[in-house]
Design an enzyme around this catalytic site. Structure first.
Site, mmCIF file in Angstrom:
data_model
loop_
_atom_site.group_PDB
_atom_site.id
_atom_site.type_symbol
_atom_site.label_atom_id
_atom_site.label_comp_id
_atom_site.label_asym_id
_atom_site.label_seq_id
_atom_site.Cartn_x
_atom_site.Cartn_y
_atom_site.Cartn_z
ATOM 1 N N HIS A 47 42.252 101.557 46.204
ATOM 2 C CA HIS A 47 43.512 102.171 45.741
ATOM 3 C C HIS A 47 43.705 101.846 44.261
ATOM 4 O O HIS A 47 42.976 101.035 43.702
ATOM 5 C CB HIS A 47 44.691 101.730 46.605
ATOM 6 C CG HIS A 47 45.079 100.286 46.474
ATOM 7 N ND1 HIS A 47 44.271 99.263 46.920
ATOM 8 C CD2 HIS A 47 46.185 99.686 45.945
ATOM 9 C CE1 HIS A 47 44.874 98.103 46.687
ATOM 10 N NE2 HIS A 47 46.030 98.328 46.088
ATOM 11 N N HIS A 95 45.867 100.332 42.235
ATOM 12 C CA HIS A 95 46.534 99.208 41.567
ATOM 13 C C HIS A 95 45.574 98.444 40.647
ATOM 14 O O HIS A 95 44.402 98.252 40.974
ATOM 15 C CB HIS A 95 47.154 98.266 42.604
ATOM 16 C CG HIS A 95 48.373 98.852 43.261
ATOM 17 N ND1 HIS A 95 48.854 98.430 44.478
ATOM 18 C CD2 HIS A 95 49.203 99.854 42.845
ATOM 19 C CE1 HIS A 95 49.939 99.143 44.789
ATOM 20 N NE2 HIS A 95 50.163 100.004 43.820
ATOM 21 N N ASP A 141 45.091 95.406 39.861
ATOM 22 C CA ASP A 141 44.364 94.209 40.305
ATOM 23 C C ASP A 141 43.153 94.580 41.176
ATOM 24 O O ASP A 141 42.387 93.713 41.578
ATOM 25 C CB ASP A 141 45.295 93.225 41.034
ATOM 26 C CG ASP A 141 45.933 93.803 42.282
ATOM 27 O OD1 ASP A 141 46.439 94.944 42.246
ATOM 28 O OD2 ASP A 141 45.931 93.102 43.320
ATOM 29 N N HIS A 142 42.958 95.889 41.435
ATOM 30 C CA HIS A 142 41.792 96.355 42.203
ATOM 31 C C HIS A 142 40.843 97.221 41.371
ATOM 32 O O HIS A 142 39.667 97.331 41.701
ATOM 33 C CB HIS A 142 42.252 97.127 43.449
ATOM 34 C CG HIS A 142 43.046 96.259 44.383
ATOM 35 N ND1 HIS A 142 42.533 95.751 45.548
ATOM 36 C CD2 HIS A 142 44.302 95.756 44.269
ATOM 37 C CE1 HIS A 142 43.443 94.991 46.131
ATOM 38 N NE2 HIS A 142 44.529 94.975 45.367
ATOM 39 N N HIS A 152 50.471 101.648 51.709
ATOM 40 C CA HIS A 152 50.637 100.789 50.528
ATOM 41 C C HIS A 152 50.656 101.685 49.285
ATOM 42 O O HIS A 152 51.517 101.545 48.429
ATOM 43 C CB HIS A 152 49.484 99.782 50.499
ATOM 44 C CG HIS A 152 49.489 98.863 49.321
ATOM 45 N ND1 HIS A 152 50.448 97.898 49.128
ATOM 46 C CD2 HIS A 152 48.630 98.751 48.270
ATOM 47 C CE1 HIS A 152 50.178 97.235 48.005
ATOM 48 N NE2 HIS A 152 49.084 97.737 47.473
ATOM 49 N N ASP A 162 44.565 96.524 50.247
ATOM 50 C CA ASP A 162 45.898 95.954 50.489
ATOM 51 C C ASP A 162 46.587 96.619 51.676
ATOM 52 O O ASP A 162 47.813 96.765 51.689
ATOM 53 C CB ASP A 162 46.779 96.108 49.235
ATOM 54 C CG ASP A 162 46.333 95.186 48.109
ATOM 55 O OD1 ASP A 162 45.416 94.371 48.312
ATOM 56 O OD2 ASP A 162 46.919 95.295 47.007
ATOM 57 N N HIS A 175 43.282 90.203 49.205
ATOM 58 C CA HIS A 175 44.010 89.021 48.722
ATOM 59 C C HIS A 175 43.931 87.857 49.711
ATOM 60 O O HIS A 175 43.847 88.073 50.925
ATOM 61 C CB HIS A 175 45.502 89.340 48.522
ATOM 62 C CG HIS A 175 45.782 90.281 47.398
ATOM 63 N ND1 HIS A 175 46.056 89.852 46.121
ATOM 64 C CD2 HIS A 175 45.826 91.634 47.353
ATOM 65 C CE1 HIS A 175 46.272 90.906 45.341
ATOM 66 N NE2 HIS A 175 46.138 92.001 46.072
HETATM 67 FE FE FE Z 1 46.425 94.051 45.386
HETATM 68 ZN ZN ZN Z 2 47.760 96.971 45.854
#
Ligand code: FE
Ligand code: ZN
Length: 259
Positions: free
Chosen positions: A53, A55, A57-58, A111, A133, A171
């Site tokens: 996805h 985001h 942080d990915h 998400h 996530d 995570h």
């Molecule tokens: Fe994340």
């Molecule tokens: Zn995420």
């Protein structure tokens, strides 16, 4: 046989590596630096990037990695992820020939709108799923873009994967999630035992990911909409007995948002 390795990024993100015969595919590289470190250290060649996805942080490291090696980048069609070359809506079977791997793409919106998971039945002993996530150890992702109905449907798709399937999420949240799981089901022995195991692992600095579908079915309140204790907990939150799985899930997710 494909090996699965973990890289750490930021505070609690995992970047997963799928490796065979000196080639490696990377899942959710939120940061390029740990990937470059790994490649320098191992001498492995990067052959693909998989994203779940949009985001940061990915996917934050995707463009920097691409600047050094032009490899196919898989990602959700419904999301804007710079560098994606192979767009996915779920239902596809994708191949990463360099590591001899086939993966099935599962649409798991909730998400985010286009979130996908990658399921590899041939990975390890009993298969593995990379779910970003969506499903966490004893928890699930927040509903940023999707509806509770979408998320419950997405989790239900993961719940029916074979019981031994290993769950590689994005995570390290398991310990915190289990505090909430204990509040939802104070009498669930499996939750209590998992809490003790996870506390021990974290104290020793070890990862609690991957878990497995059977462990999640026994301990994750966001997959346990049919468990009487979870339905009761949901009823206590909303003031009436929930009529279906979505209503139970929605009540529990709402509670966790304020826990
Ligand atoms: Fe994340
Ligand atoms: Zn995420």
């Amino acid at each position: 046989m494909t090996e699965i390795l973990a890289l750490h990024a930021f505070d609690d993100n995992y970047i997963w590596l799928l490796r065979a015969a000196g080639h490696v595919a990377v899942v959710d590289p939120g940061d390029a630096a740990p990937v470059f470190d790994y490649l320098a250290r191992s001498g492995d060649r990067l052959c693909a990037i998989l994203t779940t996805h949009h985001h940061g942080d990915h996917v934050g490291g995707v463009e920097e990695i691409l600047a050094r090696s032009a490899v196919p980048v898989f990602g959700p069609a419904l999301e804007n992820i710079p560098g994606v070359t192979e767009t996915l809506v779920g239902g596809e079977r994708i191949g990463v020939p360099e590591i001899g791997l086939e993966l099935y793409v599962i649409a798991v919106p909730g998400h985010t709108r286009g979130h996908v998971a990658y399921y590899g039945p041939s990975l390890g002993e009993g298969g593995a799923v990379f779910c970003g996530d969506t499903l966490f150890g004893a928890g699930c992702g927040r509903l940023f873009e999707g509806t509770p109905t979408q998320m419950q449907n997405s989790l239900a798709k993961l719940a029916v994967l074979p019981a031994p399937t290993l769950v590689y999420c994005g995570h390290e949240y398991t310990q915190n999630n289990l505090r909430f799981a204990r509040a939802v089901e104070p009498d669930n022995i499996a939750v209590q035992q998992r809490s003790e195991n996870v506390a021990r692992e974290r104290a020793a600095g070890r990862a609690t990911v991957p878990s497995s579908i059977d462990v999640e079915l026994a301990t994750n309140p966001f997959l346990r909409w049919d468990a009487p204790a979870v339905r009761t907990a949901a009823a206590n939150r909303v003031g009436h007995v929930p009529t279906d799985a979505v209503e139970t899930f929605t009540a529990i997710r709402e509670w966790k948002n304020h826990f």
